[in-house]
Design an enzyme around this catalytic site. Structure first.
Site, PDB file in Angstrom:
ATOM      1  N   THR A  39     -61.316-110.848  62.251  1.00 40.45           N
ATOM      2  CA  THR A  39     -61.196-109.475  62.368  1.00 40.45           C
ATOM      3  C   THR A  39     -62.816-109.020  62.477  1.00 40.45           C
ATOM      4  O   THR A  39     -63.351-108.494  63.362  1.00 40.45           O
ATOM      5  CB  THR A  39     -60.337-108.581  61.350  1.00 40.45           C
ATOM      6  OG1 THR A  39     -59.079-109.221  61.314  1.00 40.45           O
ATOM      7  CG2 THR A  39     -60.742-106.992  61.758  1.00 40.45           C
ATOM      8  N   ARG A  79     -48.687-111.763  51.049  1.00 39.45           N
ATOM      9  CA  ARG A  79     -47.346-112.157  51.654  1.00 39.45           C
ATOM     10  C   ARG A  79     -47.108-112.873  50.718  1.00 39.45           C
ATOM     11  O   ARG A  79     -47.496-113.422  49.529  1.00 39.45           O
ATOM     12  CB  ARG A  79     -47.618-112.952  52.785  1.00 39.45           C
ATOM     13  CG  ARG A  79     -48.200-112.329  54.152  1.00 39.45           C
ATOM     14  CD  ARG A  79     -48.212-113.499  55.285  1.00 39.45           C
ATOM     15  NE  ARG A  79     -49.311-114.263  54.955  1.00 39.45           N
ATOM     16  CZ  ARG A  79     -49.333-115.523  54.870  1.00 39.45           C
ATOM     17  NH1 ARG A  79     -48.024-116.042  54.398  1.00 39.45           N
ATOM     18  NH2 ARG A  79     -50.268-116.274  54.510  1.00 39.45           N
ATOM     19  N   LYS A 112     -45.973-109.866  60.206  1.00 39.54           N
ATOM     20  CA  LYS A 112     -45.856-111.315  60.476  1.00 39.54           C
ATOM     21  C   LYS A 112     -44.384-111.918  60.974  1.00 39.54           C
ATOM     22  O   LYS A 112     -44.292-112.940  61.484  1.00 39.54           O
ATOM     23  CB  LYS A 112     -46.077-111.971  59.032  1.00 39.54           C
ATOM     24  CG  LYS A 112     -47.826-111.797  58.828  1.00 39.54           C
ATOM     25  CD  LYS A 112     -48.667-112.390  59.949  1.00 39.54           C
ATOM     26  CE  LYS A 112     -50.084-112.044  59.538  1.00 39.54           C
ATOM     27  NZ  LYS A 112     -50.934-112.982  60.410  1.00 39.54           N
ATOM     28  N   HIS A 155     -52.221-117.338  66.235  1.00 37.37           N
ATOM     29  CA  HIS A 155     -52.678-116.709  65.262  1.00 37.37           C
ATOM     30  C   HIS A 155     -54.435-116.592  65.443  1.00 37.37           C
ATOM     31  O   HIS A 155     -55.046-117.515  65.108  1.00 37.37           O
ATOM     32  CB  HIS A 155     -52.542-117.442  63.810  1.00 37.37           C
ATOM     33  CG  HIS A 155     -52.759-116.466  62.754  1.00 37.37           C
ATOM     34  ND1 HIS A 155     -53.287-117.088  61.551  1.00 37.37           N
ATOM     35  CD2 HIS A 155     -53.051-115.270  62.695  1.00 37.37           C
ATOM     36  CE1 HIS A 155     -53.571-116.167  60.877  1.00 37.37           C
ATOM     37  NE2 HIS A 155     -53.451-115.014  61.283  1.00 37.37           N
ATOM     38  N   ARG A 193     -56.610-103.766  52.209  1.00 36.50           N
ATOM     39  CA  ARG A 193     -56.240-103.833  53.830  1.00 36.50           C
ATOM     40  C   ARG A 193     -56.509-102.318  54.390  1.00 36.50           C
ATOM     41  O   ARG A 193     -56.248-101.335  53.833  1.00 36.50           O
ATOM     42  CB  ARG A 193     -55.088-104.450  53.886  1.00 36.50           C
ATOM     43  CG  ARG A 193     -54.698-105.811  53.720  1.00 36.50           C
ATOM     44  CD  ARG A 193     -55.292-106.815  54.815  1.00 36.50           C
ATOM     45  NE  ARG A 193     -55.199-108.015  54.362  1.00 36.50           N
ATOM     46  CZ  ARG A 193     -55.412-109.043  55.441  1.00 36.50           C
ATOM     47  NH1 ARG A 193     -55.607-108.739  56.509  1.00 36.50           N
ATOM     48  NH2 ARG A 193     -55.151-110.403  55.019  1.00 36.50           N
TER      49      ARG A 193
END
Length: 535
Positions: free
Chosen positions: A241, A61, A199, A218, A321
């Site tokens: 996760t 990000r 996001k 979150h 990712r």
């Protein structure tokens, strides 16, 4: 598509400002988007069927390039100390240039939704110039069962090839993520990192839901066989996760949820997991998705000849990712909903090696640590971060918090009290020393302690009061080396531990000073400074 549908589509895009488009792909299924991405050279097909893509200079990000339009709607509702403002004039110039840039481009449109609870669902239209971005967001958001009469409340226009002009648009660089909350429009340019899209949806829901009495979070979430749901707060890299993907529990979601009077609900329809050094043994469910058709693999190294992946190669970024639909996880919820949670877990990656692997929090302590949001930025999660750095991220998600943090803190505290939720702080960071000397907490230890907490086995064990933070820490847990439960005992140099603990306490106190005026006395009393002063 037929002529009538094409006319409707073009009219709706024209209303948005996209009057001239070369070709439109509207709600194409995953297989078509996958084929388009490969045909256009956007990615490579890996052994097993995943789509491997790279995101260029932006491998995470870009929080410093994210803006919210400051106008009459947002002037008094946005936490401007935490959010960068963009004037209405700059945004309108940006919007005009975005629309001009999109002319004669191929566009991929997906009509999706954020939020599994239909009472609070956010219909979202995403327009992208990359087929793989459309595939990514189709995985990550919720695909409506019926799109008849679809009317978006949020539109995202994602044009990575657009370059912002700081002088004309009021940006910091050529990269921009601009949110117009009054009109439900998000403009993303100058970055190929797909995570900016999801996001942005989260940020908008964070803005809208508190007014409805719904707590946006979150967090990841899962549910045990007895309907005992749990939420896991934490920033990227802290284990949300990994720890929520437990084969013995139903996965609700891995990143973003709401807590309403109906219970928990996932904002998303998929998962976005870190895969650097992913272990088939330790994380079998997530590892399996890297070998599935249709999974989008960001910045994962691939052999161009054999098409085999190297999940241990972080040469492009440590923030590799995997994006995949929830259906890829065998025990994932098909509804994305769960009952009121019985347990809250706050995950932190303590780079100083001071915090115990697990601690029980009172409601006041839970609010203190929620507002503090202590963790470590993990390498690659943001640009320029090459090794773990201690940080405080309010509500465990400051980059996505548009309103004053007290709004979320008070909502959470009320829910904890109303439903008598058990709260735990879990350190997935370092033990035996700080970063560079100690080592990461073994995942087997973390899982064992979590399971004991979730099953209620820690409610009646002997506890000690932590000398630095005042929370309760188990003295012994079956199957766990007692020494690891007392961080000081894992350090070879006990004086070095004491010095590091004092340093961390000081950081907590300094950070929380900005919240002291907005919280009740019992929350202020939960400060580690109070505990140290009492010695």
């Amino acid at each position: 598509m037929d002529t009538a549908t094409d006319a409707i589509i073009r009219a709706e895009l024209a209303d948005l400002g996209l009057a001239w488009v070369d070709r439109i792909s509207w709600n194409a299924p995953a297989a078509a988007l996958y084929q388009e991405a490969v045909a256009r050279g956007e990615g490579l097909v890996a052994e097993g069927g995943g789509l491997v893509v790279t995101t260029g200079q932006h491998t995470g990000r870009s929080p410093n390039d994210k803006f919210v339009v400051r106008d009459a709607t947002t002037e008094k509702t946005i936490w401007w100390d935490n959010n960068k403002a963009m004037s209405r004039e700059h945004f309108e110039a940006l919007r005009k240039d975005f629309m001009a840039h999109a002319r004669l481009k191929n566009l991929y449109v997906q009509d999706l939704a954020g939020g599994a609870d239909r009472a609070y669902q956010l219909p979202t239209r995403v327009v992208t110039e990359f087929a793989w971005h459309a595939l990514f967001i189709q995985h990550l958001l919720i695909v409506p069962e019926d799109r008849t009469g679809f009317s978006p409340r949020l539109t995202i226009l994602d044009l990575p090839s657009f370059k912002a002009d700081p002088a004309r648009h009021g940006t910091r660089s050529e990269t921009v993520i601009a949110l117009d909350l009054a009109n439900g429009l998000v403009l993303i340019g100058g970055t190929q990192y797909a995570g900016e899209m999801k996001k942005s949806v989260f940020t908008v829901l964070n803005y809208l839901l508190p007014e409805k009495g719904v707590m946006p979070m979150h967090c990841s979430a899962n549910m045990g066989p007895k309907g005992d749901s749990a939420v896991f707060f934490g920033l990227s890299g802290t284990g949300k996760t990994t720890l929520s993907a437990d084969p013995s529990r139903t996965l609700i979601g891995d990143d973003e949820h709401g807590w309403s009077e109906h219970g928990l609900f996932n904002f998303e329809g998929g998962c976005y997991a870190k895969v650097i050094k992913l272990s088939r043994e330790a994380e079998p469910q997530i590892h399996a998705t890297t070998e599935m058709w249709g999974t989008v693999l960001e910045n994962v190294k691939i052999d161009p000849e054999t098409r085999r992946l190297d999940l241990h190669d972080g040469s492009l970024t440590e923030n590799t990712r995997s994006a995949y639909p929830l259906a890829a996880i065998p025990n994932a919820s098909r509804t994305g909903t769960a009952p009121i949670p019985r347990t809250i877990v706050m995950l932190t990656a303590d780079a100083f090696g001071v915090l115990p692997p697990i601690a029980k929090l009172t409601p006041a302590q839970a609010m203190y640590h929620f507002l503090s949001g202590y963790t470590a930025k993990v390498a690659g999660t943001e640009r320029g971060v090459t090794e773990p750095q201690a940080t405080f991220s309010t509500c465990f998600g400051a980059p996505f918090i548009p309103r004053d943090p007290a709004v979320y803190g008070n909502l959470l505290r009320e829910l904890i009290a109303k439903h008598q939720v058990s709260c735990w702080l879990v350190n997935t960071g370092w033990t035996g020393g700080a970063h560079g000397e100690g080592h990461r907490m073994p995942i087997k230890v973390t899982r064992a302690l979590l399971n004991a907490a979730l099953e209620g086995r820690l409610e009646h064990v002997q506890m000690r009061t932590d000398r630095n933070f005042g929370f309760a820490v188990p003295v012994s847990v079956d199957g766990i080396d007692p020494a690891i439960l007392e961080p000081r005992e894992t350090w070879a140099d006990k004086r070095a531990y004491d010095e590091m603990a004092r340093k961390l306490v000081g950081m907590f106190v300094k950070n929380f000073a900005r919240f002291e005026a907005m919280v009740d006395p019992d929350v202020r009393a939960a400060s580690p400074a109070t505990q140290v002063a009492a010695e």
